[in-house]
Each structure stands twice: as C-alpha cells, then as structure tokens.
Design an enzyme around this catalytic site. Structure first.
Site, PDB file in Angstrom:
ATOM      1  N   HIS A  90      -2.055   1.904   7.937  1.00 55.98           N
ATOM      2  CA  HIS A  90      -3.120   0.923   8.112  1.00 55.98           C
ATOM      3  C   HIS A  90      -2.741  -0.187   9.094  1.00 55.98           C
ATOM      4  CE1 HIS A  90      -4.068   2.699   4.084  1.00 55.98           C
ATOM      5  NE2 HIS A  90      -5.225   2.827   4.726  1.00 55.98           N
ATOM      6  N   SER A 120     -10.575   4.048   5.732  1.00 56.44           N
ATOM      7  CA  SER A 120      -9.925   2.825   5.248  1.00 56.44           C
ATOM      8  C   SER A 120      -9.686   1.756   6.303  1.00 56.44           C
ATOM      9  CB  SER A 120      -8.591   3.174   4.568  1.00 56.44           C
ATOM     10  OG  SER A 120      -7.742   3.882   5.450  1.00 56.44           O
ATOM     11  N   ASP A 134       3.056   0.651   5.479  1.00 54.38           N
ATOM     12  CA  ASP A 134       2.701   1.946   4.903  1.00 54.38           C
ATOM     13  C   ASP A 134       2.496   3.002   5.985  1.00 54.38           C
ATOM     14  OD1 ASP A 134       0.302   1.182   6.044  1.00 54.38           O
ATOM     15  OD2 ASP A 134      -0.885   1.422   4.217  1.00 54.38           O
TER      16      ASP A 134
END
Length: 261
Positions: A240, A34, A237
């Site tokens: 990231h 990601s 979060d």
C-alpha cells in the site's frame, strides 16, 4: 414574523451541505481496490489518524455517504464503503483539493466524491451485473440526483489491479476486461465519452505486476488516461501507498483531469 430574506439565510445556515451540492458540482467516482480505498497510515492494524493539510475537510468537498446523501468529506473517505478493512488516507481528498486550488474552475465549484472502492477485489468482481458494479452505478446515480440538476459527472478515477497479479491468466486478460468495464460503465450511465483515469500499479499481491502494468498501458479506448504510481513511497507491508504517496497521487490525478479541460 420572519421575512423571506431572513428565512432564506436561516435555511442556508441550517443546511449548508444541501446548498453546496446545489451549486456547480463536479462529481467524481472513486473505484478500485485498497489503494483507492485508502490505506495511508493504516498498515499496522490501526489508522494513525494523521491528516495532512492536503486532505483536510472543506465545505467545497463533499462525499456521498453510505446512506446516499452528500456530506462534508473527511478522512477516511471510504468509511462505511470499503468494508471489513482498516482504512486511512487515499487519493480522493488531495485530488479534490488540487482541483479546487487550480484556479481553472469557477470559484463556486464544489467537488463531490463518490467512494466505491473495495479492498482485495480483482477486476472480474467489477464486471457488469456484479454487486460492486451495481453498487457503483447506484451510488453514482444517487449522487447526481442529490445535486438537484446542478451536478456533472466529470470522471471515473480507477486504481485497481493488484489482485490480478496473482494468476497469469488474470494478468493476461486484464486489458480486455478493463476495456469491457469502461464500455459498460459508459453505456449504463449514458455517457459514451466519460473520462476514465486509471492508475498504473505500484505494487501487486502476486508476481505478475509487470504483466498487469503492460495490460493497463494496453487499454486503447478514447478518453482513458493513465497515471503511473510506480516509484511512489510504499508502506512497510510492501503493498500500500504511504500517506505522502497518496497525497502525491491525488495531485497527479488532478493534473491529468485538469489537462482535459
């Protein structure tokens, strides 16, 4: 009756991307999970749409589309590639801008980015014969073919490993799996010296982040470089990179690549 010169000018105006891809094109594979796919500004369920100047579109920066055609690159760079995820800014665009603005390369150089990342994927999902591995090879070969003989595969940029921090076994096996992955890619693309730049983890999905980071540093293959993301700003979060962090990472990757020239 339109003369040959006027016809050529018309074709260049109608097909600027095709003509750009026929220039001296440096092709870069973007693979991993990601943080390579790009989550900058996209960790609250939607992307905030903020595109820093270092990520702005440019006629000299192309991306290989999901349909395997060159097009002008723009954020989110992995749209249609990193599936089933909310996408935002990644390191690819700032990397390309930094490479082009370095003044090290000829002024007609074009950067062609080949997005291949997929969120939440452990390195085992990238082993030879898997769907992600074969998709990466297919897209890379298509990118080079679309360059009309004027393209060069310059490097594989790799940011992955967060998913391998969940189980100790995966963390401990990471060095061997990464080395096998690099050998396989080089063999299958017939580029035994392909430059690979891997990003050292800043975060992880499990508790074995330190083990994976040590495993990444333990890769001893020639022409494999290491760029450390630890210390870059992290989104709320806790997984990231933020948009400014992705911009900084792109510049760090560019510096690592340019140092090899």
């Amino acid at each position: 009756m339109m003369g040959p010169a006027a016809m050529l000018l018309l074709l260049l105006l109608l097909f600027p991307v095709a003509s750009a891809a026929g220039s001296r094109t440096l092709v870069f594979i973007l693979a991993g999970q990601s943080n390579m796919g790009g989550r900058g500004g996209a960790t609250n369920g939607t992307w905030d749409g903020v595109v820093p100047p270092q990520c702005a579109p440019s006629p000299r920066i192309l991306r290989l589309s999901p349909a395997l055609r060159w097009e002008e690159a723009r954020e989110p760079l992995h749209a249609g590639i990193d599936l089933h995820n909310v996408l935002g800014v990644g390191p690819g665009m700032p990397f390309a801008h930094a490479v082009l603005h370095s003044h090290v390369l000829p002024p007609d150089t074009v950067v062609g980015l080949v997005p291949c990342a997929q969120g939440a994927t452990p390195i085992a999902n990238w082993s030879r014969g898997t769907e992600l591995y074969e998709r990466m090879l297919t897209r890379t070969r298509a990118a080079l073919a679309e360059c009309g003989g004027q393209g060069k595969l310059a490097a594989l940029l790799w940011y992955q490993g967060e998913a391998d921090t969940i189980r100790r076994e995966d963390a401990e096996l990471y060095t061997g799996r990464m080395e096998t992955f690099v050998r396989d890619v080089r063999r299958d693309l017939a580029m035994p010296d392909l430059l690979v730049i891997q990003v050292g983890l800043a975060t992880g999905q499990g508790k074995f982040i330190k083990l994976v980071r040590e495993a990444q540093k333990g890769v001893k293959l020639p022409n494999v470089k290491y760029v450390d993301a630890k210390g870059l700003p992290i989104a709320n979060d806790y997984t990231h990179l933020t948009t400014p962090a992705q911009v900084q990472l792109g510049k760090m990757l560019a510096k690592s690549y340019l140092a090899t020239l």
